[in-house]
Structure formats: C-alpha cells, structure tokens
Design an enzyme around this catalytic site. Sequence first.
Site, short mmCIF file in Angstrom:
data_model
loop_
_atom_site.label_atom_id
_atom_site.label_comp_id
_atom_site.label_asym_id
_atom_site.label_seq_id
_atom_site.Cartn_x
_atom_site.Cartn_y
_atom_site.Cartn_z
CB ALA A 217 -0.95 -0.02 1.19
CD GLU B 114 6.55 -7.11 -2.01
OE1 GLU B 114 6.38 -5.99 -1.51
OE2 GLU B 114 6.54 -8.18 -1.34
CB CYS C 277 -7.86 -5.42 5.67
SG CYS C 277 -6.68 -4.09 5.52
CB VAL D 139 16.03 -3.85 0.39
CG1 VAL D 139 17.10 -2.88 0.87
CG2 VAL D 139 15.42 -3.36 -0.93
CG ASP E 4 1.13 -2.23 8.34
OD1 ASP E 4 0.39 -1.23 8.32
OD2 ASP E 4 0.73 -3.37 8.06
NE ARG F 87 -30.40 13.86 26.21
CZ ARG F 87 -31.67 13.48 26.17
NH1 ARG F 87 -32.18 12.97 25.05
NH2 ARG F 87 -32.43 13.59 27.24
#
Lengths: 471, 471
Positions: free
Chosen positions: A13, A37, A47, A84, A298, A457
């Site tokens: 993401a 990646e 998710c 990496v 993350d 309230r």
Amino acid sequence: MAKRRLVVIGGDATGMSAASQARRLKDPDELEIIAFERGHFTSYSACGIPYWVGGTVDGPDALIARTPQEHRKRSIDLRMRTEVTELDLDRQQVRTRDLESPSATERWTGFDDLVIATGARPLRPPLPGIDAPGVHGVQSLDDGQALLDALSAAESSAQEGDARRAVVIGAGSVGVEMAEALVRRGYQVTVVDQAEQPMTTLDPDMGRLVYEAMCGLGIHTVRGVAVTEIRTGSDGRVCAVATEDAEYPADIVVLGLGVRPETTLAQQAGLPLGASGGLLTDLSMRVRGQQHIWAGGDCVEVLDLVSGRTRHIALGTHANKHGQVIGSGVGGGYATFPGVVGTAVSKVCDLEIARTGVLEEQAREVGYQFVTATIESTSRAGYYPGAYPMWVKMIAERRTGRLLGVQIVGREGAGKRVDIAAVALTAGMTVEQMTALDLGYSPPFSPVWDPVLVAARKAAAEVSRDAAGQR
Amino acid sequence: MAKRRLVVIGGDATGMSAASQARRLKDPDELEIIAFERGHFTSYSACGIPYWVGGTVDGPDALIARTPQEHRKRSIDLRMRTEVTELDLDRQQVRTRDLESPSATERWTGFDDLVIATGARPLRPPLPGIDAPGVHGVQSLDDGQALLDALSAAESSAQEGDARRAVVIGAGSVGVEMAEALVRRGYQVTVVDQAEQPMTTLDPDMGRLVYEAMCGLGIHTVRGVAVTEIRTGSDGRVCAVATEDAEYPADIVVLGLGVRPETTLAQQAGLPLGASGGLLTDLSMRVRGQQHIWAGGDCVEVLDLVSGRTRHIALGTHANKHGQVIGSGVGGGYATFPGVVGTAVSKVCDLEIARTGVLEEQAREVGYQFVTATIESTSRAGYYPGAYPMWVKMIAERRTGRLLGVQIVGREGAGKRVDIAAVALTAGMTVEQMTALDLGYSPPFSPVWDPVLVAARKAAAEVSRDAAGQR
C-alpha cells in the site's frame, strides 16, 4: 535539472501509492522510480485475507488493487522477489538480493529519495512448536495462500464426519476475524487469549459483550490463559495447543497475536525508532532528521492526536494515506499526515465492533482524568425491522468535557457510527457540543435520538455531576 | 416560592419532551404542568407513518413513544382532544375548546411559562378537488389512520385482479417514502412533481440518480409538470389527477408537498415569525423578545449554521432536542439549541439518500462562491459482497476550502455516512482537513479510502485548481 531516482522498499500500500503519486507529479524523464518487493504480490488488501480464507470473497486476485504489470505500464520499474538487505545512507544506496536467482545475486542501487515501506511482521512468540507445519500467520497474501493450501489439503484428506478443529491464538481484530473465517469453513474453533476478554482494543466492559456474542456464534473462547506449547504429532505437524492446565486439539493453528513494525534494515542504518520499534517521521512522512528518506505504513509510528504520543497502528487506510503524502512530497508537492485518532472497526459474523480515541487505560497512562458513560440503544427506530441493540461507551475529560474516546458494539449499522466520534475527536469537541450534533435521522437509519447523541447526553451529565462534586 | 404553572400547546415531540424534562427538574409542588393536544395521540413518530402505511411496521401503537396515561402518571396534566384557540399574552392565559364535548366548551387557563409546540400542517394547494374523499395528507397519526382505513376499504371492495392506482403529488422525502409504501401495498404508483427531478432536497444532478432508481423500482415519475386539478367520479371520490396535458387515474391521492409551520395562534398574538411563517426563537428556544414564551419543533425556524440564515425544517430529531432544551430552561437549568447544518437522510426501497449543509442554489443565495466534486465509489471494499455503488457530491467554498455541503446517493451503508460531513460542517472543517480524517476501515465497512475521503480529496484538488486560476 538532472534526472533523479526514487527507490521504494516494499511494493504494497504505502510503497506503491507513493510511487504512483510521485509518477503522477513527475514524468519519467525527471524521475526514475525503482521499487523492490520481496514477495509475489503488490498493492493488495491484507485486511481482506480473513474474508478470502472464510470464502466470503475470492482471492487472491480480487484482493490485488494493482498488479506488477499495471505498475510497470506506468513507468515504475518494479522488481518482484527482490529483497533489500542493507541501507547505506552515506552513499545513498541500497543492497538487494534476487530471491529467484539460484546464486541470490546481490547488487547495489543508488537513490536520491528513498521510501521505506517494509510493513510489519506477525508476532511469533518463542514457543516450542511455533514453527511446526500447520501453524500459520496471516500477514501477507503469501501467508493467506499458504493457509488456504493447508486448509484445502486437510479438508480433502479428512474422512466424512471428521471434526476439524482450529485454534486461534490471540483475540484481537485479526484473531476474531480469523475465528469467523474458520467457523465459515466448518471448523470447531477455539480462541485462546492471555487477556481476560477478547478484543483488548476495547475496555474490558465492552470486550465482554464481544465475548458473549462469540459464545453465541459457537466459538469456544479460553481467556486469561497463556499458551505454553504448540504440540506436534508423530508426523511433525501441529496436533494441539497447550496451556498451563489444558490442551486443545488442533488440525490447524492461526496466529492472531498482532504485528510489530518490520524495521530491521532501518535500525541497522541507525534511523530513529519509537518504543514499538516503528520508524519515527515528521508530518510530511520524512524520517525524522532526514531530508530524502521517507517512511510510512505498518513500519512507522503515527502521532495519536488524543494521547499526544506516537504509537504503532497497522492499518491499510493509514498506509495508503502515507503513500499519498510521501508521493506528493517526492513529487515536489506539499501534503501532510497530521496523525490519527485511533479509529478501528471490525466484525465477527453479525457483530460489529468499533472504537476511536483512547481506552480508559490509555487515557490514564497519559495523565487524563475522565468520566465514562455507557448506554444501550438501537441502530434504528425501535419499531423499525432490524432495530438491533447497540452499546456506546463514551469517555470524556473531567472539567473540560472534551471527548477522549468512544467504543461501540452492536450489529448492522452500529460500527461505522464510530466515524461521528472520529470527526468530533479530530475537531476537539466536548461531549456537551456533541449533544447538539445534527445527525441524519429517519426511522430506517436511527432512533430519533441517535445512540451517539444519547451517549453524549449521558456523558455530559456525568461531566456536570463530577464538576459539582469535584475538589 | 409560589408554585408556577407551565402550559404546553401540542402533545407531540417538542411539547411532551419539554414537559417531561421540566418535570424531571421540578416537582409537582413547585411546577404544575398542563398540556393541551387537539388530536388523539401523544409523543409519536410521524416519520414512521410511511412505514406503517407500507406495512413495514405495526401501528399506531408502535409509533407512540409515550401514551397520555404514561404522561399523566408523571404528574403532567395532559388534556387530549383540546384545542387552544387563542393566546392572551398580556394576561398570560390561553383559551381552549374541548373538541369532544358537544357544546365545545371554551375556557381560559393561565400560565407562568408557555410552550408553543403546534407543529406543522401539510401544504394543500387550492386545487379543484383537493378536499375530495380519497385525497390524503400524512402529517399526523390521525392522518395515517385515515389513509390506512381508506386503503383497506378500497382493497376489500376491489375485484381480484383489479389494478389499484395511486398518485403521489410531490417528490420530496415524504413523497418518495409514501411511493415506496404504496408500491409495497401493491399499488401502481405515479409520482407527479413540479420540479424536473425528485428530491428537490438534492441538487438536480444528484436528484437525477434518485429518479433513475425510482424508475428501476417500477415507480412512474412525471417531472416538471404542475397538477391542475384533482378529478372526482360520480360518487364524489377522487378518480384521477390532471396536469396541463395528461390525466393519471387514481384510486387514492397522497399529498407529499411538504409542510408549513402551524403558527396561526402565534401570529394572532403578534409573536415574531420568519419568512416561512415559523416562529423565531433565541438559542434557549425562547420566542424572540419573550422571557416566558418558548417554542420548538415543526412550528419554528432554526438557525442554519452553514448559510447563517433561519429556515424551516420539520424533523423529529430537532423537535425532540428543542423539547429537551425548553424543558431544561423552564426547569431552571441551562441548555441551548445552537442550530442545524441541514442533515437529512431517507430511503426509497433499497436506495439511500442523504444530504447535509447547503445545496448549490442555497450556497449561491447567501453569497458563497464554491467548487464542487462528485465521485462514484462503493460502500464497502470493492471485492466484498454487498459493495454497492455510491455517489458523493461535495461543495466547498472557493479560497478557504471550507466544506459547505455533501449529498449522498447509494444503497446499504451509504446514507448514514452523511454524519461524517455533518460533524465536519459543525466544526467548520475544510475539505483539505477532511482528507486526513481517521475514519473506520475494514473491508466489510469501507473501501480503504472511504468514499467521503475520496470526495474530499477531489474537492480539495478542485479548490487548489480554482485558486491557481483565480482572479
């Protein structure tokens, strides 16, 4: 101007949102973008994994927002299955290893800007048996695929009428979502958690409502007990989960213990980490003290606007926003991520569970004194079909009456009401101000007093009562 | 201290909430409370009438929050079927008529405090035939009962296979809700409206989406056409609705043209009225210039915090809040009703329709210049079952980027998202600030970018684009 190079570590993401947004702002002749990646997938919804495992949604394709090919078409040089292994900040270069090549070739790649989007890793406590076949995390699509393969294999080899048993360790959001998924697949599910109630993302009184509902769904919960060992059979596969005084047979074990920031590389490079191990950034998502090193998703800590502290929250919606902000910055624009208020929503079967702001314990920890109010109401007008009970707990600061947190447990229509409180927290509203909020009303959508207004309230009355008696 | 007397005119939401709240704060030996209601019911949900007529909910009992007997048990002297015919402010007394007594006895009752909660009356344009049997308003429970009696009579006398036809005049919220109710009862429904699209509570572009959906539900809509006559048959009953160039057969006609404040008494007494005919009050819901005359609910104008003007909005949720505020004031407490932002939500079958803030035309009218952004997204993660399309339109002020209004059309889960915008409007947020809102995310509840965030991002981009090109 010389052409610059952006290197992105992590193709999910944050990483790919950053790459895409930077590409929108800068042409390939101005900015080269290389993304690494180590897994098999990019830009996916982790998710969604519990719903894939449970058979509610198809996968893995449906969970992938954008494939490697789609990224490459937009002139992003995406290198899959490439890990990496080192950051050299002085020389502005990263060392990579090709996981698919038999010789695991290593090479160095230079950068002008670097995005660290290495995500998180599931917690795996050092228990005997934790690495046995049949014990699964559910952090990545690769994990999800492995779990599904294991479930399919077990199911196809099972005799008709065999009871299939699963143990989920940990009863946080992922734990309860995985419990639902396994129930849907026909498993007898036991959830074991060290805490006295599921969902430690809620206060105990609200978490208890979730526990009661899980029992109603046929999910066996074992509370306040630590797992001591994961037992394996003669075939080496998992066969049970043991606690101090009991043993729960299991054909499959799912770890739902939460995650920790994956920041090994950053730590080795001497970048600043918070208490959780997550990277610390400024508002523009630059790593603190760095001009051209960015981080998000993350693997970072975010500023909690209610507690005033940074904390680690692994959530796809933050990761996407981070990527957007980073991409804008790298592309020469201006954007910030001001922080979070701690909103989360999840469900287990029909039960919706939501929270925002701080829990009682978190409030105490940072020095707030507060009052609380819990109300039971319904999601719709009481006379309208589908008006299910829902509970709202509100925490408000003493004296000022400022809203500090809201927790909601209910059914259809309950969970997303937490957004009302999330905006009110962002705006720094008091519970008294909230009593006058002009929320949408008609019988299919709400009682004439929305449950959030009823809670406000009551909380405002508690603030006044407390003020009347305060020293 | 001498015992005081509160007189309440109107036994529905505002009147009885005010009476109940005053009673909570003051014992009967301090405060006598007399309430007059000319109808047969108290404290009911008029908003529930369409669902009662459609058979979705039972009625009328289920729609009644508190019966006359329950009010009387709490020492509220409630006098049903008693109409107030005159206010004498100088002598602090009201004249009443007993509608059940054959001689219609009149008498005067003095007050120390007076609550005017006379509600609203449905618009009945002076058309030929408007008073014919078979033409129904749906403002009060009495109206709802009369309509249901008429429907039952027509249905029991109908031959098997007879097509039953209904015409709804007006396509506002009540009009479309009544259209759904009549479809549910098996009627062929035609909705006739002077406007070019249904739901003039939305901008035309968003209203068009509602129109398309209504067609999909088999509801015939006639747009941009005024009704000229309601035709009656030889039995004197309604038989058709005529426009300039067409005639629509009708066994029953329902008026859904909206309502006007019922303030005849207040006007005769010289109390201040706004442009809509609604009473003008201060923040404590005292009638302007008066210390002991209070008013609330459908007979007052409320301050619209976005436009800065007062306007008439008949909505049960406001009426209840007004009653609460008035009762607190009468009881010696302090409470205010700061105003509204214009939130409304309704549905027609599966379609959810919501708005808050100002429409384009309203924004222009008060001098705002603005940009707009409309987006299509889904109510849940795209891959999750039940992820229906939803549209969000956002209106933001030029230069400042301040949110001015939001309109939403969609299906399950769409409508109540308007609350996010309602809170943001109350807090005076900009659309740029809204892009960072920490809204609840998980796949069953929202895409990773909530549709409201997507709209905010687009609106923020429009604000920037406009600023870049502005003079």
